[in-house]
Design an enzyme around this catalytic site. Sequence first.
Site, PDB file in Angstrom:
ATOM      1  N   ASP A  87       0.819  -1.213   0.000  1.00 21.50           N
ATOM      2  CA  ASP A  87       0.000   0.000   0.000  1.00 21.50           C
ATOM      3  C   ASP A  87       0.856   1.268   0.000  1.00 21.50           C
ATOM      4  O   ASP A  87       0.335   2.380   0.107  1.00 21.50           O
ATOM      5  CB  ASP A  87      -0.981   0.010   1.187  1.00 21.50           C
ATOM      6  CG  ASP A  87      -0.265   0.061   2.525  1.00 21.50           C
ATOM      7  OD1 ASP A  87       0.996  -0.011   2.544  1.00 21.50           O
ATOM      8  OD2 ASP A  87      -0.948   0.179   3.560  1.00 21.50           O
TER       9      ASP A  87
ATOM     10  N   ASP B 295       5.211  -0.477   7.461  1.00 19.68           N
ATOM     11  CA  ASP B 295       4.347  -1.101   8.470  1.00 19.68           C
ATOM     12  C   ASP B 295       5.170  -1.887   9.492  1.00 19.68           C
ATOM     13  O   ASP B 295       6.389  -2.011   9.359  1.00 19.68           O
ATOM     14  CB  ASP B 295       3.282  -1.985   7.790  1.00 19.68           C
ATOM     15  CG  ASP B 295       3.864  -2.787   6.641  1.00 19.68           C
ATOM     16  OD1 ASP B 295       4.866  -3.489   6.885  1.00 19.68           O
ATOM     17  OD2 ASP B 295       3.347  -2.698   5.496  1.00 19.68           O
TER      18      ASP B 295
ATOM     19  N   ASP C  32       7.083   6.364  21.185  1.00 17.65           N
ATOM     20  CA  ASP C  32       6.842   7.801  21.203  1.00 17.65           C
ATOM     21  C   ASP C  32       5.617   8.061  22.068  1.00 17.65           C
ATOM     22  O   ASP C  32       4.612   7.348  21.973  1.00 17.65           O
ATOM     23  CB  ASP C  32       6.585   8.301  19.769  1.00 17.65           C
ATOM     24  CG  ASP C  32       7.292   9.608  19.484  1.00 17.65           C
ATOM     25  OD1 ASP C  32       7.070  10.561  20.255  1.00 17.65           O
ATOM     26  OD2 ASP C  32       8.031   9.681  18.495  1.00 17.65           O
TER      27      ASP C  32
ATOM     28  N   ASP D  94       7.249  13.499  23.337  1.00 17.72           N
ATOM     29  CA  ASP D  94       7.104  14.600  22.390  1.00 17.72           C
ATOM     30  C   ASP D  94       6.879  15.938  23.106  1.00 17.72           C
ATOM     31  O   ASP D  94       6.033  16.022  24.004  1.00 17.72           O
ATOM     32  CB  ASP D  94       5.892  14.293  21.499  1.00 17.72           C
ATOM     33  CG  ASP D  94       5.834  15.166  20.268  1.00 17.72           C
ATOM     34  OD1 ASP D  94       6.811  15.157  19.502  1.00 17.72           O
ATOM     35  OD2 ASP D  94       4.814  15.863  20.080  1.00 17.72           O
TER      36      ASP D  94
ATOM     37  N   GLU E 255      11.657  15.164  24.523  1.00 17.41           N
ATOM     38  CA  GLU E 255      11.944  16.145  23.474  1.00 17.41           C
ATOM     39  C   GLU E 255      11.635  17.502  24.077  1.00 17.41           C
ATOM     40  O   GLU E 255      10.503  17.779  24.454  1.00 17.41           O
ATOM     41  CB  GLU E 255      11.085  15.900  22.233  1.00 17.41           C
ATOM     42  CG  GLU E 255      11.586  16.721  21.061  1.00 17.41           C
ATOM     43  CD  GLU E 255      10.484  17.142  20.112  1.00 17.41           C
ATOM     44  OE1 GLU E 255      10.786  17.466  18.961  1.00 17.41           O
ATOM     45  OE2 GLU E 255       9.310  17.174  20.524  1.00 17.41           O
TER      46      GLU E 255
ATOM     47  N   HIS F 293      13.397  12.683  12.382  1.00 17.89           N
ATOM     48  CA  HIS F 293      12.360  12.877  11.364  1.00 17.89           C
ATOM     49  C   HIS F 293      11.959  14.340  11.176  1.00 17.89           C
ATOM     50  O   HIS F 293      11.159  14.645  10.307  1.00 17.89           O
ATOM     51  CB  HIS F 293      11.128  12.049  11.760  1.00 17.89           C
ATOM     52  CG  HIS F 293      10.557  12.533  13.054  1.00 17.89           C
ATOM     53  ND1 HIS F 293      11.230  12.404  14.260  1.00 17.89           N
ATOM     54  CD2 HIS F 293       9.414  13.190  13.339  1.00 17.89           C
ATOM     55  CE1 HIS F 293      10.514  12.956  15.221  1.00 17.89           C
ATOM     56  NE2 HIS F 293       9.404  13.442  14.701  1.00 17.89           N
ATOM     57  N   ASP F 294      12.482  15.235  12.019  1.00 13.84           N
ATOM     58  CA  ASP F 294      12.166  16.667  11.900  1.00 13.84           C
ATOM     59  C   ASP F 294      13.314  17.470  11.301  1.00 13.84           C
ATOM     60  O   ASP F 294      13.178  18.675  11.086  1.00 13.84           O
ATOM     61  CB  ASP F 294      11.874  17.273  13.282  1.00 13.84           C
ATOM     62  CG  ASP F 294      10.593  16.754  13.909  1.00 13.84           C
ATOM     63  OD1 ASP F 294       9.684  16.342  13.170  1.00 13.84           O
ATOM     64  OD2 ASP F 294      10.509  16.778  15.154  1.00 13.84           O
TER      65      ASP F 294
HETATM   66  O1  ISL Z   1      10.138  20.242  13.508  1.00 13.61           O
HETATM   67  C1  ISL Z   1      10.433  21.252  14.059  1.00 13.61           C
HETATM   68  C2  ISL Z   1      11.286  22.177  13.410  1.00 13.61           C
HETATM   69  O2  ISL Z   1      11.279  21.836  12.106  1.00 13.61           O
HETATM   70  C3  ISL Z   1      10.046  21.561  15.408  1.00 13.61           C
HETATM   71  O3  ISL Z   1       9.531  22.825  15.577  1.00 13.61           O
HETATM   72  C4  ISL Z   1       9.075  20.513  15.858  1.00 13.61           C
HETATM   73  O4  ISL Z   1       7.814  20.795  15.434  1.00 13.61           O
HETATM   74  C5  ISL Z   1       9.128  20.456  17.346  1.00 13.61           C
HETATM   75  O5  ISL Z   1      10.410  20.085  17.636  1.00 13.61           O
HETATM   76  C6  ISL Z   1       8.206  19.421  17.904  1.00 13.61           C
HETATM   77  O6  ISL Z   1       8.376  18.193  17.278  1.00 13.61           O
HETATM   78  C7  ISL Z   1       7.603  17.133  17.686  1.00 13.61           C
HETATM   79  O7  ISL Z   1       6.248  17.477  17.860  1.00 13.61           O
HETATM   80  C8  ISL Z   1       5.522  17.854  16.699  1.00 13.61           C
HETATM   81  C9  ISL Z   1       5.723  16.892  15.540  1.00 13.61           C
HETATM   82  O8  ISL Z   1       5.247  17.467  14.366  1.00 13.61           O
HETATM   83  C10 ISL Z   1       7.180  16.523  15.359  1.00 13.61           C
HETATM   84  O9  ISL Z   1       7.321  15.578  14.342  1.00 13.61           O
HETATM   85  C11 ISL Z   1       7.669  16.015  16.671  1.00 13.61           C
HETATM   86  O10 ISL Z   1       8.970  15.507  16.631  1.00 13.61           O
HETATM   87  C12 ISL Z   1       4.084  17.924  17.093  1.00 13.61           C
HETATM   88  O11 ISL Z   1       3.704  16.741  17.733  1.00 13.61           O
HETATM   89 CA    CA Z   2       2.069  -1.182   4.251  1.00 11.49          CA
END
Ligand code: ISL
Ligand code: CA
Length: 561
Positions: free
Chosen positions: A28, A32, A101, A202, A259, A335-336
């Site tokens: 898809d 996963d 997370d 988070d 975080e 991932h950010d």
């Molecule tokens: O990604 C950022 C800068 O590009 C940060 O401002 C980020 O949004 C912040 O660090 C918080 O991140 C976490 O919470 C967010 C989520 O979008 C992020 O992926 C996560 O790591 C809201 O839950």
């Molecule tokens: Ca899949």
Amino acid sequence: MEKTDIKWWQQAVVYQIYPRSFQDTNHDGIGDLKGIEQHLDYVKELGADVIWLNPIYDSPNKDNGYDISDYEAINPEFGSMQDFEDLLAAAHERGLKIVMDLVVNHTSDQHQWFIESRSNQENGKRDFYIWRDPVDGHEPNNWGSFFSGPAWKFDEATGQYYLHLFAEGQPDLNWQNEAVRDAVFGMMNRWVDKGIDGFRMDVISLISKPEGLPDGQVPEGGTYGNSNDAVANGPHVHEYLQEMRQRVLNNADLMTVGEASNVDIENAKRYSNLNGQELNMVFQFEHMELDENPNPALGKWYDQRVPLPLLKENLTKWQEELANQAWNSLYWSNHDQPRIVSRYGASQGEERVLSAKMLGTLLHFMQGTPYIYQGEEIGMTNAYNLDWDDFDDIEIKNARKYLVDQDHLIDADTLLRYVHYKGRDNARTPMQWNQEENAGFTTGQPWLKLNDNYDEVNVAAALADKDSIFYHYQKLIKLRHELPIITTGRYELIDPHDDAVYTYKRVGDDEELLVINNFNDETLVREYELPDNASLLISNYDDDQGKTLRPFESKVYRYQK
Ligand code: ISL
Ligand code: CA
């Protein structure tokens, strides 16, 4: 630090998996849980001890799983609870731990709590979230969302605004309400009972909002007040975390990492104090925010590299100030964040390989717990081939909507350049396993376009080449496991003003390590004092030319004092 005091999570290395982009098994186009299970041996081969999974809970995916509609159900896109239990068991069989997370600053607007909360002002769950009357027909205060635009959304049906520090679909929970804390801690305990090994929390520094929700400072040329500064490290945050520690975290031998947006040294010392009252460590952001736009209204959006002395000064401050008091997390990517080779190294050719190894060495010889983000171990780069139609990330889309279209702070082409340097989708393109179609990630239509360099940059190629970045990381991890000095030694910066080379020492009772890293793509000459007994521990070239440092050369010497 005494060797006997070392906790397992201080010597561990964490591998972060973004499930959506790791491995699809049912065609898809979405990664996963079964896909993760398939690659546990790969993570084991790398040598990591712990896997951190980005959110896998039920979610309408306004912010890719960071908007959770049910904390105790698995997103069907990823699989079932049975799949999760199988994955956890398969990980444990291999001696791998799994950290989940935990996203509890906010829920999705589709969470049952919010559905009830917004149903009417008298509902028992109303106070689970942060509702306020309009002030003069406007938002209750001037806060902007982390994703551009306002942090308040007016709810027509009940005539009040709710707070969302992130997307509209991510209403903030009201931690002041004891019932919220009870519900969150109960949910966490049920995950602990399942046997998980820890939590990555988070934006945990944002859970306690300041009394009276005062306006934030509006940057020059900006539209909204800075909610991050206004909210971070609020009045009750340490109290809440100590309560969490008592009521949940002490119930098992867990690893915890908060975080912590906007955390400074003093705050970090409290969140991650070695006295064990709150968390094991935090992700601080200072070293990731050195390359922000000088115009604060544009925030992170920029494309200029940080001068090396500033990076050194910052990393050194964290190494020195937390030593013996608290514990550092060490990360270049997640991932950010954009891909680290594209930020501090090179994205192409042999220099990509050299710089990836150099950056890995620099980070992994520091004091703290290192985190490797999927693909970092093969030197994945920013995805310059993605264009406006390809992006998925709400942060990127909102930047376009507010900064370009609404507020005219910047033009679309400039923003695109900044997105190619800083955008989150750079990290989220599918994992590159091999040269086959879609890099072996999926045989379906991938949810996000792949980076077009997967022909060259992929796991199969890395595993087949004994000089690959993968094997360099494997060696770094092994050294950390074998040499306690990497965990316990004192850090000492050697060359604060050198704008091309970053050299530091780790000092133990009877031995030292000298870690030399050339950030330039040119050959340089630098001389360091080394005793005769010095031996080369690891390097990214196959010979040692002494004081001559080749492009992105990195080497570590070990010697008796
Ligand atoms: O990604 C950022 C800068 O590009 C940060 O401002 C980020 O949004 C912040 O660090 C918080 O991140 C976490 O919470 C967010 C989520 O979008 C992020 O992926 C996560 O790591 C809201 O839950
Ligand atoms: Ca899949």
